[in-house]
Design an enzyme around this catalytic site. Sequence first.
Site, mmCIF file in Angstrom:
data_model
loop_
_atom_site.group_PDB
_atom_site.id
_atom_site.type_symbol
_atom_site.label_atom_id
_atom_site.label_comp_id
_atom_site.label_asym_id
_atom_site.label_seq_id
_atom_site.Cartn_x
_atom_site.Cartn_y
_atom_site.Cartn_z
ATOM 1 N N PRO A 35 0.595 -7.837 -10.027
ATOM 2 C CA PRO A 35 1.353 -8.178 -11.232
ATOM 3 C C PRO A 35 1.775 -6.958 -12.050
ATOM 4 C CG PRO A 35 -0.974 -8.451 -11.667
ATOM 5 C CD PRO A 35 -0.857 -8.002 -10.215
ATOM 6 N N LEU A 36 1.382 -5.774 -11.593
ATOM 7 C CA LEU A 36 1.678 -4.568 -12.365
ATOM 8 C C LEU A 36 3.131 -4.126 -12.227
ATOM 9 C CD1 LEU A 36 -1.580 -2.552 -11.643
ATOM 10 C CD2 LEU A 36 -1.038 -3.929 -13.650
ATOM 11 N N GLU A 37 3.799 -4.548 -11.148
ATOM 12 C CA GLU A 37 5.209 -4.174 -10.979
ATOM 13 C C GLU A 37 6.080 -4.787 -12.077
ATOM 14 O OE1 GLU A 37 6.149 -5.097 -6.943
ATOM 15 O OE2 GLU A 37 4.983 -3.420 -6.145
ATOM 16 N N GLU A 76 0.827 -1.208 0.000
ATOM 17 C CA GLU A 76 0.000 0.000 0.000
ATOM 18 C C GLU A 76 0.863 1.261 0.000
ATOM 19 O OE1 GLU A 76 -0.454 -2.590 1.978
ATOM 20 O OE2 GLU A 76 -2.326 -3.399 1.165
#
Length: 433
Positions: A340-342, A64
Amino acid sequence: MRYTFSLFIYRLLLLLLLPVVILLLVIRSHSHTAYRQRILERLGFILTKFQQGGIVVHAASVGEVIALKPFIEQLLLEEPNLPITLTTFTPTGSAQVQKIFSQRVQHCYLPLDVFPCTWLFLKKLKPKALVLMETELWPNLIAQCHQRNIKLQLINARLSDKSMRSYRKIDWLIKPCLQRFDNILSQSEDNQQNFLDLGANKDVCQVAGNLKFDLQINPEVKQLEQELSQVIEGERKIWLVASTHPGDEQLILKSFTLLKQQHDDLLLILVPRHPERFESVYQLCQQHNMNTVKRSSKNLINRHDDIWLIDTLGELLASCGLADVVTMGGSFSNIGGHNPLEPALFKKAIVVGHDMANFKNVMTQLHSQQGIEQLSTDKNSSEQAVIIALSEKVGGLFTDQHKRDLLGGNAFQVVHVNQGASERSMKALLQLL
């Protein structure tokens, strides 16, 4: 009247349970000593001299904090004279705040949601607004803010169908909690509808998008990526498995053993989710007769080493830049997966297990744009079936660079077209003020 009585019962119950909660924190501190430190902050006593009259933003833990970075950066830029207090609930989240923001924000733990603790916290800070994230609903704190005319905003709001069914059982507590918010900015239409179905006021709800799309590869991340790459000797195929939980490592290590039969130069970079598990994961790797190097040792990775265990904080994002294929932990059981965006930001091929419930909307978009590979196994599949499916899926990507590039490029496009939630959330907050 019913809701007022319900809040009274909730406050009384938590007050009675306070000694038990403190005891649990002490027990937790046996495996993670940081939990016994700054215990007074968890009771609402902020010993540091903080500026008052600003904005309190709460981020539960590491993920976060990282997702909130663009939001906080824009807020600091727009309101340089307004004190920002960024709270967390875990020591790892606290460490991440200090690493990213240093002295640019005020930082402490969010107190336990017990009336005297939250009263002390609000009396000390006297904020103009409290910003919560996703499903961080603290009924007592929210009620006290409402009574003090402190603006309440819920950003990146997420409420799965499973969570909604659970919340319906305590409707007497959650409904008035939601109705006290001045803003509820949801990640997607389906999340917004779930909040409305639980009783949120329609006129304060809007879809602002997912803050986690707003990640950026800044110069510090690129520098760290370069430093990490210099630790690895020679050219290696690299499989990064990120944010693993108990049970994940067993699957990964067995799949890795199969993959090594086809790709003898393969290096596994393993990143456990929780610091207190670093040592136990290292021991597990040793039990599998894998040459394992801890990141904290600062040793070079030579061609005979099998596993690089990242037992440090704040290096996961940069590690994505080193990988050929990335697998997200927490997706093989009932955890709900991790962001999964990293790896998508680095245009990496991504493989996940069957359970990505925490990222339902993100997964829908990645699937529609052919930006991710997901195992066809499910919760009823045997361990051996998952191991074989995972090794075949990852192994196939290692032998097909075109497919890796295609997956990574498509995933990056999904990130790119969905950015902007941080700015929209920040503007909505400033309008409230």
